[in-house]
Write a protein that holds these residues in place. Structure first.
Motif, PDB file in Angstrom:
ATOM      1  N   VAL A   8      78.769  10.309  60.446  1.00 50.40           N
ATOM      2  CA  VAL A   8      79.567  10.905  59.375  1.00 50.40           C
ATOM      3  C   VAL A   8      78.933  10.474  58.057  1.00 50.40           C
ATOM      4  O   VAL A   8      78.710   9.284  57.827  1.00 50.40           O
ATOM      5  N   GLU A   9      78.616  11.437  57.200  1.00 49.15           N
ATOM      6  CA  GLU A   9      77.973  11.146  55.922  1.00 49.15           C
ATOM      7  C   GLU A   9      78.852  10.205  55.091  1.00 49.15           C
ATOM      8  O   GLU A   9      80.050  10.435  54.926  1.00 49.15           O
ATOM      9  N   GLY A  10      78.243   9.120  54.605  1.00 46.06           N
ATOM     10  CA  GLY A  10      78.962   8.130  53.827  1.00 46.06           C
ATOM     11  C   GLY A  10      79.571   7.037  54.687  1.00 46.06           C
ATOM     12  O   GLY A  10      80.046   6.033  54.167  1.00 46.06           O
ATOM     13  N   TYR A  11      79.580   7.240  56.002  1.00 42.27           N
ATOM     14  CA  TYR A  11      80.146   6.267  56.942  1.00 42.27           C
ATOM     15  C   TYR A  11      79.149   5.970  58.069  1.00 42.27           C
ATOM     16  O   TYR A  11      79.541   5.706  59.200  1.00 42.27           O
ATOM     17  N   GLU A  12      77.857   6.007  57.747  1.00 36.72           N
ATOM     18  CA  GLU A  12      76.816   5.781  58.735  1.00 36.72           C
ATOM     19  C   GLU A  12      76.991   4.392  59.358  1.00 36.72           C
ATOM     20  O   GLU A  12      77.265   3.418  58.672  1.00 36.72           O
ATOM     21  N   GLY A  13      76.867   4.323  60.674  1.00 32.90           N
ATOM     22  CA  GLY A  13      77.033   3.064  61.391  1.00 32.90           C
ATOM     23  C   GLY A  13      78.482   2.693  61.653  1.00 32.90           C
ATOM     24  O   GLY A  13      78.767   1.720  62.343  1.00 32.90           O
ATOM     25  N   LEU A  14      79.419   3.470  61.105  1.00 32.99           N
ATOM     26  CA  LEU A  14      80.842   3.205  61.303  1.00 32.99           C
ATOM     27  C   LEU A  14      81.511   4.279  62.155  1.00 32.99           C
ATOM     28  O   LEU A  14      82.281   3.974  63.061  1.00 32.99           O
ATOM     29  N   TYR A  15      81.216   5.553  61.838  1.00 31.63           N
ATOM     30  CA  TYR A  15      81.862   6.673  62.520  1.00 31.63           C
ATOM     31  C   TYR A  15      80.846   7.759  62.833  1.00 31.63           C
ATOM     32  O   TYR A  15      79.864   7.928  62.121  1.00 31.63           O
ATOM     33  N   GLN A  16      81.135   8.516  63.919  1.00 38.62           N
ATOM     34  CA  GLN A  16      80.335   9.681  64.263  1.00 38.62           C
ATOM     35  C   GLN A  16      81.264  10.848  64.573  1.00 38.62           C
ATOM     36  O   GLN A  16      82.390  10.657  65.034  1.00 38.62           O
ATOM     37  N   VAL A  17      80.768  12.061  64.316  1.00 32.66           N
ATOM     38  CA  VAL A  17      81.494  13.292  64.611  1.00 32.66           C
ATOM     39  C   VAL A  17      80.658  14.097  65.607  1.00 32.66           C
ATOM     40  O   VAL A  17      79.429  14.047  65.578  1.00 32.66           O
ATOM     41  N   SER A  18      81.341  14.823  66.488  1.00 30.99           N
ATOM     42  CA  SER A  18      80.621  15.624  67.489  1.00 30.99           C
ATOM     43  C   SER A  18      80.699  17.099  67.146  1.00 30.99           C
ATOM     44  O   SER A  18      81.530  17.528  66.335  1.00 30.99           O
ATOM     45  N   ASN A  19      79.850  17.868  67.815  1.00 31.52           N
ATOM     46  CA  ASN A  19      79.864  19.320  67.630  1.00 31.52           C
ATOM     47  C   ASN A  19      81.135  19.947  68.211  1.00 31.52           C
ATOM     48  O   ASN A  19      81.430  21.098  67.939  1.00 31.52           O
ATOM     49  N   PHE A  20      81.928  19.192  68.970  1.00 34.06           N
ATOM     50  CA  PHE A  20      83.214  19.661  69.488  1.00 34.06           C
ATOM     51  C   PHE A  20      84.367  19.304  68.552  1.00 34.06           C
ATOM     52  O   PHE A  20      85.515  19.638  68.825  1.00 34.06           O
ATOM     53  N   GLY A  21      84.086  18.563  67.473  1.00 32.28           N
ATOM     54  CA  GLY A  21      85.130  18.188  66.534  1.00 32.28           C
ATOM     55  C   GLY A  21      85.806  16.866  66.844  1.00 32.28           C
ATOM     56  O   GLY A  21      86.824  16.539  66.244  1.00 32.28           O
ATOM     57  N   ASN A  22      85.252  16.102  67.775  1.00 37.54           N
ATOM     58  CA  ASN A  22      85.779  14.764  68.057  1.00 37.54           C
ATOM     59  C   ASN A  22      85.185  13.774  67.069  1.00 37.54           C
ATOM     60  O   ASN A  22      84.061  13.956  66.596  1.00 37.54           O
ATOM     61  N   VAL A  23      85.916  12.715  66.774  1.00 37.84           N
ATOM     62  CA  VAL A  23      85.430  11.663  65.880  1.00 37.84           C
ATOM     63  C   VAL A  23      85.613  10.334  66.586  1.00 37.84           C
ATOM     64  O   VAL A  23      86.664  10.088  67.196  1.00 37.84           O
ATOM     65  N   LYS A  24      84.583   9.483  66.532  1.00 39.46           N
ATOM     66  CA  LYS A  24      84.691   8.169  67.149  1.00 39.46           C
ATOM     67  C   LYS A  24      84.295   7.073  66.181  1.00 39.46           C
ATOM     68  O   LYS A  24      83.478   7.275  65.282  1.00 39.46           O
ATOM     69  N   SER A  25      84.920   5.928  66.382  1.00 40.36           N
ATOM     70  CA  SER A  25      84.593   4.718  65.656  1.00 40.36           C
ATOM     71  C   SER A  25      83.542   3.989  66.483  1.00 40.36           C
ATOM     72  O   SER A  25      83.706   3.835  67.695  1.00 40.36           O
ATOM     73  N   GLY A  52      97.966  22.307  57.732  1.00 40.04           N
ATOM     74  CA  GLY A  52      97.678  22.613  59.129  1.00 40.04           C
ATOM     75  C   GLY A  52      96.262  22.318  59.576  1.00 40.04           C
ATOM     76  O   GLY A  52      95.896  22.616  60.702  1.00 40.04           O
ATOM     77  N   TYR A  53      95.437  21.734  58.705  1.00 37.69           N
ATOM     78  CA  TYR A  53      94.069  21.383  59.071  1.00 37.69           C
ATOM     79  C   TYR A  53      94.056  20.094  59.887  1.00 37.69           C
ATOM     80  O   TYR A  53      94.822  19.164  59.606  1.00 37.69           O
ATOM     81  N   LEU A  54      93.158  20.035  60.879  1.00 34.80           N
ATOM     82  CA  LEU A  54      92.962  18.791  61.621  1.00 34.80           C
ATOM     83  C   LEU A  54      92.301  17.767  60.708  1.00 34.80           C
ATOM     84  O   LEU A  54      91.320  18.073  60.030  1.00 34.80           O
ATOM     85  N   VAL A  55      92.834  16.543  60.703  1.00 30.34           N
ATOM     86  CA  VAL A  55      92.307  15.482  59.853  1.00 30.34           C
ATOM     87  C   VAL A  55      92.186  14.187  60.643  1.00 30.34           C
ATOM     88  O   VAL A  55      92.784  14.029  61.712  1.00 30.34           O
ATOM     89  N   VAL A  56      91.425  13.251  60.083  1.00 34.68           N
ATOM     90  CA  VAL A  56      91.268  11.921  60.659  1.00 34.68           C
ATOM     91  C   VAL A  56      91.178  10.921  59.507  1.00 34.68           C
ATOM     92  O   VAL A  56      90.688  11.265  58.426  1.00 34.68           O
ATOM     93  N   GLY A  57      91.659   9.714  59.732  1.00 29.86           N
ATOM     94  CA  GLY A  57      91.572   8.660  58.722  1.00 29.86           C
ATOM     95  C   GLY A  57      90.351   7.794  58.969  1.00 29.86           C
ATOM     96  O   GLY A  57      90.170   7.276  60.069  1.00 29.86           O
ATOM     97  N   LEU A  58      89.500   7.663  57.953  1.00 31.34           N
ATOM     98  CA  LEU A  58      88.301   6.834  58.048  1.00 31.34           C
ATOM     99  C   LEU A  58      88.417   5.689  57.054  1.00 31.34           C
ATOM    100  O   LEU A  58      88.788   5.895  55.902  1.00 31.34           O
ATOM    101  N   CYS A  59      88.064   4.489  57.502  1.00 32.58           N
ATOM    102  CA  CYS A  59      88.203   3.308  56.669  1.00 32.58           C
ATOM    103  C   CYS A  59      86.825   2.703  56.396  1.00 32.58           C
ATOM    104  O   CYS A  59      86.001   2.571  57.300  1.00 32.58           O
ATOM    105  N   LYS A  60      86.588   2.360  55.130  1.00 34.61           N
ATOM    106  CA  LYS A  60      85.339   1.723  54.731  1.00 34.61           C
ATOM    107  C   LYS A  60      85.649   0.754  53.607  1.00 34.61           C
ATOM    108  O   LYS A  60      86.295   1.139  52.624  1.00 34.61           O
ATOM    109  N   GLU A  61      85.235  -0.484  53.781  1.00 35.47           N
ATOM    110  CA  GLU A  61      85.454  -1.536  52.790  1.00 35.47           C
ATOM    111  C   GLU A  61      86.933  -1.660  52.436  1.00 35.47           C
ATOM    112  O   GLU A  61      87.302  -1.826  51.277  1.00 35.47           O
ATOM    113  N   GLY A  62      87.796  -1.541  53.431  1.00 36.33           N
ATOM    114  CA  GLY A  62      89.229  -1.704  53.241  1.00 36.33           C
ATOM    115  C   GLY A  62      89.949  -0.519  52.633  1.00 36.33           C
ATOM    116  O   GLY A  62      91.144  -0.585  52.377  1.00 36.33           O
TER     117      GLY A  62
END
Length: 87
Positions: A8-25, A52-62
């Motif tokens: 994930v741009e800006g969260y390199e090494g912390l989070y990844q996104v897949s072509n299916f729309g999944n997000v992992k820590s 109604g958009y799918l969203v996820v919470g990403l945390c960086k530096e608190g």
């Protein structure tokens, strides 16, 4: 079709996104109080914003930021930015 993961741009090494729309820590070691804590890799739970958009919470530096899934996928796989310009 195979699931492909990209940072994930800006969260390199912390989070990844897949072509299916999944997000992992990603697995990592973080400082917690006076010790170090290991965080395991895991899929994140997705939610919906008020429109109604799918969203996820990403945390960086608190700091927690809510990101729309379709925007993360567009940036990672289509080389597209939210303002409409190409990278």
């Amino acid at each position: 079709m195979e699931e492909i993961w990209r940072d994930v741009e800006g969260y390199e090494g912390l989070y990844q996104v897949s072509n299916f729309g999944n997000v992992k820590s990603l697995a990592r070691v973080v400082k917690w109080k006076n010790t170090k804590r290991t965080i395991k890799e895991k899929l994140l739970k997705l939610g919906f914003d008020f429109r109604g958009y799918l969203v996820v919470g990403l945390c960086k530096e608190g700091k927690l930021k809510t990101k729309r899934i379709h925007v993360l996928v567009a940036i990672a796989f289509l080389n597209h930015t939210p303002d409409g310009t190409q990278k």
